[in-house]
Enzyme design. Structure first.
Site, PDB file in Angstrom:
ATOM      1  N   THR A  80      92.070  35.251 -35.957  1.00 24.80           N
ATOM      2  CA  THR A  80      92.512  34.166 -34.029  1.00 24.80           C
ATOM      3  C   THR A  80      93.653  35.426 -33.865  1.00 24.80           C
ATOM      4  O   THR A  80      93.645  36.765 -34.147  1.00 24.80           O
ATOM      5  CB  THR A  80      93.581  33.232 -34.339  1.00 24.80           C
ATOM      6  OG1 THR A  80      93.644  32.629 -33.402  1.00 24.80           O
ATOM      7  CG2 THR A  80      94.577  33.578 -35.559  1.00 24.80           C
ATOM      8  N   TYR A 118     100.673  30.210 -39.120  1.00 32.61           N
ATOM      9  CA  TYR A 118      99.420  29.981 -38.636  1.00 32.61           C
ATOM     10  C   TYR A 118      98.932  31.671 -38.413  1.00 32.61           C
ATOM     11  O   TYR A 118      98.239  32.829 -38.834  1.00 32.61           O
ATOM     12  CB  TYR A 118      98.743  29.371 -37.670  1.00 32.61           C
ATOM     13  CG  TYR A 118      97.458  29.666 -36.942  1.00 32.61           C
ATOM     14  CD1 TYR A 118      96.371  29.300 -37.764  1.00 32.61           C
ATOM     15  CD2 TYR A 118      97.206  30.027 -35.629  1.00 32.61           C
ATOM     16  CE1 TYR A 118      95.132  29.531 -37.434  1.00 32.61           C
ATOM     17  CE2 TYR A 118      95.445  30.131 -35.358  1.00 32.61           C
ATOM     18  CZ  TYR A 118      94.768  30.239 -36.001  1.00 32.61           C
ATOM     19  OH  TYR A 118      93.562  30.271 -35.781  1.00 32.61           O
TER      20      TYR A 118
END
Length: 180
Positions: free
Chosen positions: A51, A84
């Site tokens: 990501t 995350y």
């Protein structure tokens, strides 16, 4: 099994609904289990979907200082701001370890948003309807899921050559580049 396309994850919208341990279990331990199985099976390609959230602090700092969106490329220093991003960076490290130790052909793709869940930012949810929020994201930071699929398939096909080039560059004479 010839290839593993690993996109399973807890991601940014889950930060508000899941514990940090659940992120570690899913994003790090789950990735490790897949890497070990792929290495043992001798797969020809392992594509890990990471990501651009690994750049969150860097992007926020640059954008806040200039008032302009930050441009992210390979020279941008990762600096995640939440569990995350931290767990995805750790999983990237495990991918690199399996490349180095087990010669597993690994490609890491750092993608922008493409998930369907509503934004995890309460202010964004209050300001815009979900469809409007997603249109705004397409303008600034969202990527179309079809582009993600295409990138995954290309990475899967090219992983063996990319890994061979990586190995060549690791042992090449300084100042020379591998040929593709």
């Amino acid at each position: 099994i010839n290839a593993v396309l690993h996109a399973a994850t807890l991601h940014k919208p889950h930060v508000a609904t899941h514990t940090q341990q659940q992120f570690v279990d899913t994003n790090i331990s789950g990735t490790l289990a897949l890497l070990e199985a792929a290495s043992a099976a001798g797969v020809r390609a392992f594509v890990f979907t990471s990501t651009t959230s690994v750049y969150s602090k860097t992007v926020a700092h640059v954008s806040g200082a200039t008032g302009q969106p930050a441009w992210v490329d390979e020279t941008t220093r990762p600096a995640p701001k939440n569990i995350y991003g931290v767990t995805k960076m750790a999983a990237e490290g495990l991918c690199g370890l399996h490349l180095a130790l087990n010669r597993l052909p690994v490609v890491v793709l750092r993608t922008s948003r493409f998930f369907h869940e509503p934004d995890d930012d309460e202010d964004a949810r209050a300001a815009f309807a979900d469809a409007n929020s997603k249109v705004n994201e397409f303008l600034y930071r969202r990527v179309d899921v079809e582009d993600i699929v295409q990138a995954q398939l290309l990475a899967m096909l090219k992983a063996p050559q990319l890994v061979a080039a990586h190995r060549a560059s690791a042992t090449a004479t300084p100042g020379t580049a591998p040929t593709f």
